[in-house]
Design an enzyme around this catalytic site. Structure first.
Site, PDB file in Angstrom:
ATOM      1  N   GLU A  41      67.656  48.222 175.958  1.00  0.00           N
ATOM      2  CA  GLU A  41      67.515  47.581 174.785  1.00  0.00           C
ATOM      3  C   GLU A  41      68.882  47.408 174.431  1.00  0.00           C
ATOM      4  OE1 GLU A  41      65.767  45.659 172.570  1.00  0.00           O
ATOM      5  OE2 GLU A  41      67.644  45.955 171.266  1.00  0.00           O
ATOM      6  N   GLN A  42      69.387  46.364 173.883  1.00  0.00           N
ATOM      7  CA  GLN A  42      70.853  45.957 173.857  1.00  0.00           C
ATOM      8  C   GLN A  42      71.092  46.824 172.220  1.00  0.00           C
ATOM      9  OE1 GLN A  42      71.429  41.918 173.217  1.00  0.00           O
ATOM     10  NE2 GLN A  42      70.199  41.724 171.489  1.00  0.00           N
ATOM     11  N   ARG A 110      56.409  45.178 160.647  1.00  0.00           N
ATOM     12  CA  ARG A 110      56.829  45.157 162.137  1.00  0.00           C
ATOM     13  C   ARG A 110      57.605  46.463 162.590  1.00  0.00           C
ATOM     14  NH1 ARG A 110      58.167  39.805 164.318  1.00  0.00           N
ATOM     15  NH2 ARG A 110      59.549  40.828 165.792  1.00  0.00           N
ATOM     16  N   TYR A 213      50.581  38.203 152.741  1.00  0.00           N
ATOM     17  CA  TYR A 213      49.632  39.398 152.897  1.00  0.00           C
ATOM     18  C   TYR A 213      50.150  40.454 152.715  1.00  0.00           C
ATOM     19  CZ  TYR A 213      51.969  38.699 157.470  1.00  0.00           C
ATOM     20  OH  TYR A 213      53.017  38.741 158.362  1.00  0.00           O
ATOM     21  N   ASP A 291      58.322  35.779 174.179  1.00  0.00           N
ATOM     22  CA  ASP A 291      59.299  34.783 173.578  1.00  0.00           C
ATOM     23  C   ASP A 291      60.068  34.371 174.842  1.00  0.00           C
ATOM     24  OD1 ASP A 291      57.932  34.840 171.144  1.00  0.00           O
ATOM     25  OD2 ASP A 291      59.858  35.040 170.088  1.00  0.00           O
TER      26      ASP A 291
HETATM   27  C1  LIG Z   1      59.104  33.971 160.216  1.00  0.00           C
HETATM   28  C2  LIG Z   1      58.213  34.359 161.505  1.00  0.00           C
HETATM   29  C3  LIG Z   1      56.888  35.030 161.365  1.00  0.00           C
HETATM   30  C4  LIG Z   1      56.321  35.536 162.481  1.00  0.00           C
HETATM   31  N1  LIG Z   1      54.848  35.990 162.106  1.00  0.00           N
HETATM   32  C5  LIG Z   1      54.211  36.371 163.236  1.00  0.00           C
HETATM   33  C6  LIG Z   1      53.015  36.754 163.098  1.00  0.00           C
HETATM   34  O1  LIG Z   1      52.446  36.954 162.131  1.00  0.00           O
HETATM   35  N2  LIG Z   1      52.316  37.349 164.250  1.00  0.00           N
HETATM   36  C7  LIG Z   1      52.793  37.194 165.492  1.00  0.00           C
HETATM   37  O2  LIG Z   1      52.024  37.602 166.556  1.00  0.00           O
HETATM   38  N3  LIG Z   1      54.098  36.709 165.773  1.00  0.00           N
HETATM   39  C8  LIG Z   1      54.718  36.317 164.584  1.00  0.00           C
HETATM   40  N4  LIG Z   1      55.926  35.855 164.705  1.00  0.00           N
HETATM   41  C9  LIG Z   1      56.534  35.724 166.125  1.00  0.00           C
HETATM   42  C10 LIG Z   1      57.025  37.111 166.815  1.00  0.00           C
HETATM   43  O3  LIG Z   1      58.127  37.548 165.846  1.00  0.00           O
HETATM   44  C11 LIG Z   1      57.818  37.012 168.132  1.00  0.00           C
HETATM   45  O4  LIG Z   1      56.958  36.102 168.873  1.00  0.00           O
HETATM   46  C12 LIG Z   1      57.734  38.172 168.575  1.00  0.00           C
HETATM   47  O5  LIG Z   1      58.727  39.259 168.084  1.00  0.00           O
HETATM   48  C13 LIG Z   1      58.179  38.054 170.316  1.00  0.00           C
HETATM   49  O6  LIG Z   1      58.447  39.290 170.889  1.00  0.00           O
HETATM   50  P1  LIG Z   1      59.380  39.677 172.221  1.00  0.00           P
HETATM   51  O7  LIG Z   1      59.184  40.944 172.659  1.00  0.00           O
HETATM   52  O8  LIG Z   1      58.857  38.555 173.190  1.00  0.00           O
HETATM   53  O9  LIG Z   1      60.817  39.365 171.566  1.00  0.00           O
HETATM   54  P2  LIG Z   1      61.666  40.090 170.510  1.00  0.00           P
HETATM   55  O10 LIG Z   1      60.800  40.444 169.270  1.00  0.00           O
HETATM   56  O11 LIG Z   1      62.549  39.054 170.266  1.00  0.00           O
HETATM   57  O12 LIG Z   1      62.441  41.250 171.143  1.00  0.00           O
HETATM   58  C14 LIG Z   1      63.512  40.997 172.195  1.00  0.00           C
HETATM   59  C15 LIG Z   1      64.235  42.466 172.206  1.00  0.00           C
HETATM   60  O13 LIG Z   1      65.196  41.997 173.462  1.00  0.00           O
HETATM   61  C16 LIG Z   1      66.197  42.778 173.114  1.00  0.00           C
HETATM   62  N5  LIG Z   1      67.249  42.033 173.650  1.00  0.00           N
HETATM   63  C17 LIG Z   1      67.672  40.594 173.703  1.00  0.00           C
HETATM   64  N6  LIG Z   1      68.841  40.254 174.671  1.00  0.00           N
HETATM   65  C18 LIG Z   1      68.816  41.454 175.360  1.00  0.00           C
HETATM   66  C19 LIG Z   1      69.809  41.849 176.405  1.00  0.00           C
HETATM   67  N7  LIG Z   1      70.622  40.855 176.956  1.00  0.00           N
HETATM   68  N8  LIG Z   1      69.937  43.124 177.026  1.00  0.00           N
HETATM   69  C20 LIG Z   1      69.148  43.826 176.438  1.00  0.00           C
HETATM   70  N9  LIG Z   1      68.102  43.734 175.230  1.00  0.00           N
HETATM   71  C21 LIG Z   1      68.072  42.432 175.011  1.00  0.00           C
HETATM   72  C22 LIG Z   1      66.609  42.572 171.408  1.00  0.00           C
HETATM   73  O14 LIG Z   1      67.418  43.304 170.692  1.00  0.00           O
HETATM   74  C23 LIG Z   1      65.028  42.733 171.050  1.00  0.00           C
HETATM   75  O15 LIG Z   1      64.905  44.076 170.669  1.00  0.00           O
HETATM   76  C24 LIG Z   1      56.799  35.303 163.767  1.00  0.00           C
HETATM   77  C25 LIG Z   1      58.184  34.831 163.802  1.00  0.00           C
HETATM   78  C26 LIG Z   1      58.859  34.426 162.736  1.00  0.00           C
HETATM   79  C27 LIG Z   1      60.242  33.973 163.052  1.00  0.00           C
END
Ligand SMILES: Cc1cc2nc3c(=O)[nH]c(=O)nc-3n(C[C@H](O)[C@H](O)[C@H](O)COP(=O)(O)OP(=O)(O)OC[C@H]3O[C@@H](n4cnc5c(N)ncnc54)[C@H](O)[C@@H]3O)c2cc1C
Length: 394
Positions: A41-42, A110, A213, A291
């Site tokens: 994790e960065q 979160r 909510y 994502d």
């Molecule tokens: C306004 C808003 C509301 C939302 N509401 C909801 C909801 O109600 N329900 C829901 O299911 N989703 C919701 N989402 C979507 C959700 O937040 C994301 O889809 C989710 O967080 C994606 O998770 P992830 O683990 O793929 O990526 P992320 O949560 O973005 O995590 C990525 C991680 O990788 C790390 N990282 C990035 N690059 C590097 C690198 N080069 N080296 C090491 N580490 C790195 C980052 O620091 C981070 O910790 C919402 C999004 C937004 C913007």
């Protein structure tokens, strides 16, 4: 914890890039199946923005199967009972009774979810390396990760759970910048001195909507306010903003929204960015998740939930396969159509919530109102494909 039973990942060395919701869920799912897992994790600490998240039943079943549901409830997750759709004046358009749907619909902070996932992962033996920014990955039978601060890490499998601005996506798909979707979202958490119960409310106005909510044992309210915008000029994709800007953007919304926005003391503004669903989800020893593979608009509240589903399916597919490559192919095969459908549905919801032409809005809201009265079950059943899907069922 359940699902310790599959020995087929014993000894697999996995590096998970990204300690967000997707990365930590995957790390735990792999470790419970015997893999040796390290998260890179960065950030200097596993932390989260102060914001809420809705975890629908299809995500809740995975957290339950990973043995985390009790901890989530203990951390203050609220079990949602209904979704109420209102016009921007505050008049109810329709209400979906979630208690008739079956399954648990959680509203969680979160930071609380991340805390529960991190504790679960560490207890299962996952190592978490902080301040480890990944600069590059060389794919192959033993992929090599290069850290931005110097040094390399090797593994049998590297999974990019590094979010919408993923480095690993570029390794597998070439460089394509994510595109701005024409939406920005303010996120804020306010005290629940309004006494709002466990209902998710959507106030829909022209070109804008507000979702709210309760969180943390109903002591807080999460507010997400979305507005259509032409451009996003800031270098960062999220920034602090003045609450006055948020209040000004929704000044014509009715009392229920004004009461909430009046309580906002700090807020963040996010540009909502998207990629198309990635064509390549894996190479020889590198894969994408969450994502990084398929960012979506938040209008179905499914981004994190899809990452959670991905995590289960990837661990399961690897455990069932004879070799790594077959497991990775099976993972993409089991996920692609479903996430594409979710992404498309969320994109469609944007214009449904934001109707600008008053006569069209009037008709659409009346159709919703009538359907909710005459066929409430049909309103709920239309989401069975999404919320009723259980990836842990095999
Ligand atoms: C306004 C808003 C509301 C939302 N509401 C909801 C909801 O109600 N329900 C829901 O299911 N989703 C919701 N989402 C979507 C959700 O937040 C994301 O889809 C989710 O967080 C994606 O998770 P992830 O683990 O793929 O990526 P992320 O949560 O973005 O995590 C990525 C991680 O990788 C790390 N990282 C990035 N690059 C590097 C690198 N080069 N080296 C090491 N580490 C790195 C980052 O620091 C981070 O910790 C919402 C999004 C937004 C913007």
């Amino acid at each position: 914890m359940s699902e310790r039973n599959d020995a087929r990942l014993d000894g697999l060395r996995a590096l998970v890039v990204g300690g967000g919701i997707g990365g930590l869920t995957l790390a735990l799912a792999l470790a419970l199946r015997g893999a040796r897992v390290r998260v890179l994790e960065q950030a200097g600490a596993i932390a989260e923005v102060g914001a809420g998240l809705q975890i629908s039943p299809n995500g809740a079943v995975v957290l339950r199967a990973l043995g985390l549901e009790e901890a989530l409830v203990a951390a203050g997750a609220v079990r949602g009972r209904a979704v109420q759709l209102c016009d921007h004046h505050g008049r109810e358009v329709t209400r979906l009774d979630l208690t008739r749907q079956g399954g648990a619909y959680y509203q969680v902070h979160r930071a609380d979810l991340i805390g529960v996932l991190e504790a679960g992962a560490r207890a299962a033996g996952v190592e978490i390396e902080l301040g480890a920014e990944v600069a590059d990955v060389a794919d192959g039978s033993e992929p090599v990760v290069t850290l931005a601060g110097g040094g390399e890490r090797r593994a049998d499998l590297v999974i990019g759970a590094d979010g919408v601005h993923s480095r690993l996506r570029a390794v597998l798909n070439g460089t394509e910048a994510p595109f701005f979707t024409g939406h920005v979202a303010w996120r804020a958490v306010i005290p629940n001195d309004l006494g709002l119960g466990p209902v998710s409310r959507v106030h829909m106005g022209p070109g804008r909507h507000v979702v709210s909510y309760p969180l943390r044992g109903e002591s807080l309210i999460n507010v997400v306010a979305v507005e259509e915008r032409r451009g996003w000029v800031a270098e960062s994709w999220s920034q602090r903003d003045e609450p006055a800007n948020l209040r000004a953007a929704f000044a014509d919304f009715g009392a229920p929204v004004q009461e909430m926005l009046a309580r906002v003391e700090t807020c963040h503004l996010w540009g909502l960015f998207r990629h198309e669903v990635a064509r390549n989800w894996h190479g020889e020893g590198v894969a994408l998740l969450g994502d990084a593979a398929h960012p979506t608009l938040p209008f179905m509240a499914q981004g994190a939930v899809m990452a959670i589903e991905d995590a289960w399916v990837l661990a399961d597919a690897l455990a069932r396969a004879d070799h790594l490559r077959a497991g990775l192919a099976a993972y993409r095969q089991r996920r692609f159509a479903r996430v594409q459908r979710v992404v498309n549905t969320a994109t469609d919801n944007a214009w449904k919530y934001h109707m600008k032409f008053p006569p069209l809005r009037f008709v659409a809201h009346n159709v919703l109102r009538l359907s909710g009265k005459v066929r409430p079950d049909m309103m709920l059943r239309q989401f069975d494909w999404l919320y009723g899907h259980d990836v842990t069922a095999g």
